[in-house]
Write a protein that holds these residues in place. Sequence first.
Motif, short mmCIF file in Angstrom:
data_model
loop_
_atom_site.label_atom_id
_atom_site.label_comp_id
_atom_site.label_asym_id
_atom_site.label_seq_id
_atom_site.Cartn_x
_atom_site.Cartn_y
_atom_site.Cartn_z
N GLY A 6 0.47 9.21 7.74
CA GLY A 6 -0.50 9.10 8.83
C GLY A 6 -1.44 7.91 8.74
N ASN A 7 -1.22 7.02 7.77
CA ASN A 7 -2.08 5.84 7.63
C ASN A 7 -1.31 4.57 7.93
OD1 ASN A 7 -4.46 7.29 6.72
ND2 ASN A 7 -3.35 7.63 4.80
N ASP A 8 -2.05 3.54 8.26
CA ASP A 8 -1.45 2.26 8.62
C ASP A 8 -0.98 1.50 7.39
OD1 ASP A 8 -0.78 0.59 10.80
OD2 ASP A 8 -2.43 -0.77 10.30
N ASN A 46 0.84 -1.21 0.00
CA ASN A 46 0.00 0.00 0.00
C ASN A 46 0.87 1.25 0.00
OD1 ASN A 46 0.78 0.61 2.64
ND2 ASN A 46 -1.10 -0.11 3.56
N SER A 47 0.25 2.39 -0.19
CA SER A 47 0.99 3.64 -0.39
C SER A 47 1.82 4.03 0.83
CB SER A 47 0.03 4.78 -0.74
OG SER A 47 -0.92 4.98 0.28
N THR A 48 1.32 3.73 2.04
CA THR A 48 2.08 4.08 3.25
C THR A 48 3.41 3.35 3.28
OG1 THR A 48 0.08 4.51 4.55
CG2 THR A 48 2.09 3.97 5.77
N ASP A 49 3.39 2.05 3.01
CA ASP A 49 4.64 1.28 3.01
C ASP A 49 5.59 1.79 1.94
OD1 ASP A 49 3.93 -0.43 5.10
OD2 ASP A 49 2.87 -1.79 3.77
N LYS A 50 5.07 2.11 0.77
CA LYS A 50 5.92 2.61 -0.32
C LYS A 50 6.57 3.94 0.06
CE LYS A 50 3.40 0.33 -4.07
NZ LYS A 50 2.47 0.54 -5.22
N PHE A 99 4.65 -0.93 8.21
CA PHE A 99 4.92 0.21 9.08
C PHE A 99 3.66 0.70 9.80
CE2 PHE A 99 8.06 0.47 5.68
CZ PHE A 99 9.24 0.71 6.37
N TYR A 100 3.87 1.17 11.03
CA TYR A 100 2.84 1.93 11.73
C TYR A 100 2.90 3.37 11.20
CZ TYR A 100 2.66 -1.80 15.28
OH TYR A 100 2.51 -2.99 15.93
N PRO A 101 1.80 4.10 11.27
CA PRO A 101 1.85 5.53 10.90
C PRO A 101 2.65 6.31 11.93
CG PRO A 101 -0.31 4.95 11.77
CD PRO A 101 0.44 3.67 11.65
N VAL A 102 3.04 7.53 11.56
CA VAL A 102 3.75 8.41 12.48
C VAL A 102 3.14 9.81 12.42
CG1 VAL A 102 5.93 7.15 12.23
CG2 VAL A 102 5.50 9.17 10.80
N LYS A 103 3.49 10.62 13.39
CA LYS A 103 3.10 12.03 13.38
C LYS A 103 4.24 12.85 13.97
CE LYS A 103 0.67 11.85 17.84
NZ LYS A 103 -0.63 12.10 18.54
#
Length: 257
Positions: A174-176, A109-113, A180-184
């Motif tokens: 910011g998405n799961d 998914n886009s977050t991992d990329k 990876f977990y999201p971060v802020k």
Amino acid sequence: MLKSENIVIRVSNQKPETMDKISNFVHYLCWSNELEALSSTFSKMRSLIECTFPTDNVDEINDLSKLILVDGLDVQKFLDTRDQLKNVKAILANLDNVGANKVTYNDLNSTDKIFLTLQAHTAVKSIKLDKSILVKDDGTNYDFSPLISKWVESGQGLSNIKKSLSKVFSNIVGNDGELFYPVKVKGGDIPDSDVRQFFGAFTGNAGRSGKDKKGRYTWVKDYSEKKVLTALTDLFTVVFESGNCQTIKPEKPTAEK
């Protein structure tokens, strides 16, 4: 030439038992980029050799007395590039064997990329974020050029661009993900010092003006999307590794009494 020791994995928001996958995918991105660059160089040299020796197998030709007859060919560079290509292909084959390849990467998914791209960028500068990160929720695009221009010309507008940069960063991390977990960012916004460093990518360069590069010697102003994406990748990578980001993990369910 890329070296494996220059590919450093430094993340703190990985999910349990995903570090091997993360490392493999980062290496895949880096070595795929290296393969593309080497293939482009080798293709030009192959064409030179095939024009002189059309029946020879360029991948196996080793006769230096032949190669030196090829007009415009740097023989040593050809031999080095061919060896490097073989090595890179072997590395990518090993990564494929452990599940890191184009298909499996594209399935992420886009977050991992995003996080994998930020890590790969630290080893290979040409690897950068995709322009899709500039798309807003309403479908329009962030255009940083007016904000950058205003700051360069007058030193004003820092707070506005900081808000926009922080918003983009929050949107993409910011998405799961699966890896990876999201971060802020702690405190909500990217620090002023990092934003000023971001501006540095657009200042300090000078050259001849005009399409023919024969005009007045002046400051070069390049606020193009390509330039912005490179600067954004640098900024977001620095912020991600700065220790100023907080990992967002799901809350553990409370035990029923």
